[in-house]
Design an enzyme around this catalytic site. Sequence first.
Site, short mmCIF file in Angstrom:
data_model
loop_
_atom_site.label_atom_id
_atom_site.label_comp_id
_atom_site.label_asym_id
_atom_site.label_seq_id
_atom_site.Cartn_x
_atom_site.Cartn_y
_atom_site.Cartn_z
N ASP A 291 -51.55 -78.51 43.23
CA ASP A 291 -52.38 -78.24 42.05
C ASP A 291 -52.77 -79.56 41.36
OD1 ASP A 291 -53.42 -76.11 40.23
OD2 ASP A 291 -52.12 -77.10 38.77
N GLU B 2 -40.68 -84.85 58.22
CA GLU B 2 -39.27 -84.73 58.64
C GLU B 2 -38.98 -83.34 59.19
OE1 GLU B 2 -36.59 -85.39 55.38
OE2 GLU B 2 -37.54 -87.33 54.97
C1 BGC Z 1 -55.46 -74.11 38.97
C2 BGC Z 1 -55.84 -73.38 37.73
C3 BGC Z 1 -54.97 -73.89 36.61
C4 BGC Z 1 -55.01 -75.42 36.50
C5 BGC Z 1 -53.89 -75.94 35.69
C6 BGC Z 1 -55.86 -75.50 38.58
O1 BGC Z 1 -56.70 -76.21 39.15
O2 BGC Z 1 -56.12 -73.67 40.11
O3 BGC Z 1 -55.75 -72.00 37.87
O4 BGC Z 1 -55.41 -73.35 35.41
O5 BGC Z 1 -54.91 -76.01 37.75
O6 BGC Z 1 -52.70 -75.84 36.41
#
Ligand code: BGC
Length: 544
Positions: free
Chosen positions: A210, A259
């Site tokens: 993310d 790993e």
């Molecule tokens: C996720 C979102 C989220 C954001 C903050 C993103 O890009 O896909 O759904 O709100 O990251 O974590």
Amino acid sequence: MTQHSADWWRDAVIYQVYPRSFADANGDGMGDLEGVRSRLPYLRELGVDAVWLSPFYASPQADAGYDVADYRAVDPMFGTVEHADALIRDAHELGLRVIVDVVPNHSSDRHEWFERAIKEGPGSALRDRYHFRTGRGESGELPPNDWESIFGGPAWTRTDNPDGSPGDWYLHLFAPEQPDFNWEHPAVADEFRSILRFWLDQGVDGFRVDVAHGLVKAAGLPDIGGSDQLKLLGNASMPFFDQDGVHLIYRSWRAILDEYPDDRIAVAEAWAPTPERLALYVRPDELHQAFNFPYLGTYWDAEALREVIDSSLAAMRPVGAPATWVLSNHDVTRHATRFANPAGLGTQLRTPGDRGLGLRRAHAATLLMLALPGSAYVYQGEELGLPDVTDLPDEARQDPSFFRAAGQDGFRDGCRVPIPWTRDGSSYGFGSGGSWLPQPPEWAGLSVEAQTGDPGSTLELYRGALALRREHPGLGAGESVEWRDAPEGVLHFVRGDGFVCTANTTGQPVTIPTPGRAILSSATVHYNEQGAELPADTTVWWQA
Ligand code: BGC
């Protein structure tokens, strides 16, 4: 029947499950891991290679689980670690890989470190693991810099000292409940290496990272200076995005992934100002894939599509990474709704547009995507042709940007409405206890049950396309397409083994010399003396 093929991810079709909205086994109106597990045979039959699960970790759900309080625990709302374990095991038995989300840019404000940092007050060593700063202005009443939150408003929130007096500010690029980690601190880096190992030891096949471009901030957290920062995101260099330091982190992560046996992978949710900058995330010693958001943001238009396809392939070639393709996810308006609306409106819509047109184009766009070399991502429900629900009542909305305003009005809830599985039942088979976002009554007719066996349905089109993709290993392979001349508004290209794809993006039928035998098409092709007539907004797969 676990698959052991090396490099499985290079041409994999990866299905995104949004656990809240997929299937609810315990009847509380919210999807859960047991629900996902019960539907794995459906995914196997659909023909995807892997499942990516959005976060199911312990979280106060200020941002639907992208605010993690404990990275090694499953939120009780979704189940337990044992449920995650069982899900991974069952998926592997069915030959499906499992990718989980990792959220390293920020934690929840209920994460133990952050709670202690607040409680202990200024001087707490735990504050160094986040970005705490004194404010500007005479008494620190102004945020430390001019950065804005992606959800609207300033990217800083002021804290109260333990004695109740106004204190320092902390940085949050997203909601105030999502404080950004300070990745310069070794404890943060150590913690995430340990979290990766925890889930790898549970058997996951990889991670979706993310905000992969956000972890490192420019030294000194400099002001940006301009207004309208949100418009610059993804196109301009920002002191909080795409800093060179992120690559060191991903090199150390790659060493961990390597790993483990059986090709564990990571895919970056990264925004970079150019395709070349994006390619840096997928150099051979870094992550494996990066989402192709420029492709997702491209309208149903031949010229624009050809340009983004070419530039994506060209950017990935020098680093040897596969290109990826995606049309929808949990953060954007579904493509069946985007393409139902006029061009130029972007990916954040709350207008339904022309449903028939949108669906026709969505079918054609899917066949185009699945004919391209590389890996493709499918977002749950797109195989049913689901549109966004654009008229959700305000009281039902949960997207944090809805509450933070700033022109972003919670559109993301529209693509997160739970999946209809059956024609009947209070939530069309999603679960026995209703659904956390209301489903429109017409979704009965879009349910898995209603579409199964109907040759004209979206679901059967996906099943057919994915089956053919498996039969034609050449389809996802390679790193280029051979373009052939075509009338304006038409994309026409050849892949390996005599496979040809033609996409008519215009609103008119187009006739071309018949390139071969049509093996799949998103609408019925007619033949005449000049050749094959493709209806408006239609893609055809041919075998020469
Ligand atoms: C996720 C979102 C989220 C954001 C903050 C993103 O890009 O896909 O759904 O709100 O990251 O974590």
